[in-house]
Design an enzyme around this catalytic site. Structure first.
Site, PDB file in Angstrom:
ATOM      1  N   ARG A 100       0.860  -1.181   0.000  1.00 14.44           N
ATOM      2  CA  ARG A 100       0.000   0.000   0.000  1.00 14.44           C
ATOM      3  C   ARG A 100       0.899   1.234   0.000  1.00 14.44           C
ATOM      4  NH1 ARG A 100      -3.420  -2.791  -1.566  1.00 14.44           N
ATOM      5  NH2 ARG A 100      -5.342  -3.428  -0.555  1.00 14.44           N
ATOM      6  N   HIS A 147      -0.980   0.345  -9.789  1.00 14.38           N
ATOM      7  CA  HIS A 147      -1.640  -0.640  -8.920  1.00 14.38           C
ATOM      8  C   HIS A 147      -2.140  -1.847  -9.728  1.00 14.38           C
ATOM      9  CE1 HIS A 147      -3.790  -1.042  -4.788  1.00 14.38           C
ATOM     10  NE2 HIS A 147      -3.624  -2.228  -5.326  1.00 14.38           N
TER      11      HIS A 147
HETATM   12  C1  OXD Z   1      -5.380  -6.269  -3.013  1.00 13.54           C
HETATM   13  C2  OXD Z   1      -5.115  -5.211  -3.996  1.00 13.54           C
HETATM   14  O1  OXD Z   1      -5.173  -6.051  -1.825  1.00 13.54           O
HETATM   15  O2  OXD Z   1      -5.585  -5.292  -5.125  1.00 13.54           O
HETATM   16  O3  OXD Z   1      -5.814  -7.354  -3.407  1.00 13.54           O
HETATM   17  O4  OXD Z   1      -4.418  -4.247  -3.683  1.00 13.54           O
END
Ligand code: OXD
Length: 326
Positions: free
Chosen positions: A241, A289
């Site tokens: 994250r 992402h």
């Molecule tokens: C997850 C994401 O946590 O896509 O699966 O970030």
């Protein structure tokens, strides 16, 4: 009770409805596998269907609108579409009596591993530098080779994803260590555990890979103080994250030359704002992402299996421990 919303249609009601609460762009793709594999499960989509709150027994989401889950009096299980559950933990009103099941999936761990191995080798083999030389049509063999056996990779988070990535990189002859809350036993991976061992873990890491869950303890864990503990020239890969990293500290330490560069798939603010200095930094690789996307089939199967277990009276698996945050 009726849920507010645009109410385009009234879904067929049943006491065991599954509520899907996902962004519009994701609804169809994640709802489709249910029709094929579990046609009797009645699906309702938050924000699209009108539904009776008391009919919802199960919910399937990633970042539910705060307070939505609390408003469902007969909710039995919440399923996460993805591996990370910080989107649920951010909902202060999450009904903690209701188990939250996360996705633990081979394809997700494998795809994440591909990304990690790719970025590790791109850095280790200096591919970015050769790309730049190719653009200038320059033939130069002079970059000093990096010795694989002397390159230490440190993985922050040794769960299913961290362990798989560590094993694959170990098989490529890198030296691998992992840091986690509790000590782990993975063949060929040195285990560091707890706050007391973070410093010695970082001090020996040339390539740092973050796959930690986001919790109050891990938020901002990569900051000026911890990044300074890495040996000069270390490289950072973050697939967890954005909030794990203090982006301004990372950027400053790349500018100062202590950190060689970074490959970042996740950001504190997504989409990464156009004004972010990270976009244009030559030593920073950015992906939006996409390191691993939850497979809709696997994610739906996780829900179907969980509901079947529950209805047979069996214990659920991969239930999130709220005290630990994962
Ligand atoms: C997850 C994401 O946590 O896509 O699966 O970030």
């Amino acid at each position: 009770m009726r849920a507010p919303g645009k109410a385009a249609s009234v879904a067929t009601m049943s006491a065991r409805s599954l509520l899907i609460a996902l962004p519009n762009t994701a609804v169809d793709v994640f709802a489709a596998p249910f029709a094929a594999t579990s046609p009797k499960l009645s699906l309702v989509v938050h924000g699209r269907d009108t539904y009776a709150l008391e009919n919802i027994a199960y919910a399937f989401s990633f970042r539910p609108p705060p307070g939505l889950l609390k408003s469902l009096p007969n909710l039995r299980i919440v399923f996460s579409v993805g591996a990370g559950v910080d989107g649920f933990l951010a909902d202060k009103d999450f009904p903690e009596r209701v188990p939250l099941v996360r996705l633990v999936d081979h394809t997700l761990a494998r795809d994440m591993t591909h990304y990690i191995v790719l970025q590790t080798l791109m850095h280790h083999r200096r591919q970015r530098q050769f790309d730049a030389l190719q653009r200038e049509r320059k033939w130069r063999q002079s970059f000093p080779p990096r010795r694989t056996e002397d390159t230490r990779i440190g993985i922050l988070g040794l769960g299913a994803i961290g362990a798989m990535a560590g094993e694959r990189l170990r098989d490529l002859d890198f030296k691998i260590a992992g840091w986690s809350r509790d000590r782990k036993n993975v063949r060929g991976i040195e285990s560091f555990a707890g706050d007391g061992e973070l410093e010695s873990f970082l001090a020996q890491t040339n390539i740092l890979i973050c796959v930690l869950p986001l919790t109050p303890q891990t938020r901002g864990i990569l900051n000026r103080k911890t990044l300074a503990l890495l040996p000069p020239g270390a490289f950072v890969i973050n697939v967890a994250r954005g909030e794990h990293v203090v982006e301004s500290d990372l950027l400053a330490m790349i500018e100062e030359g202590h950190i060689a560069g970074a490959a970042l798939d996740v950001f504190a603010k997504e989409p990464l704002p156009e004004t972010s200095l990270l976009w244009r930094h030559p030593n920073v690789t950015i992906t939006p992402h996409v390191a691993a996307l939850s497979d809709p089939q696997a994610s739906a199967q996780n829900v179907i299996d969980g509901i079947a277990r529950y209805e047979r009276g069996e214990a659920l698996i991969n239930v999130v421990d709220f005290a630990r945050g994962y």
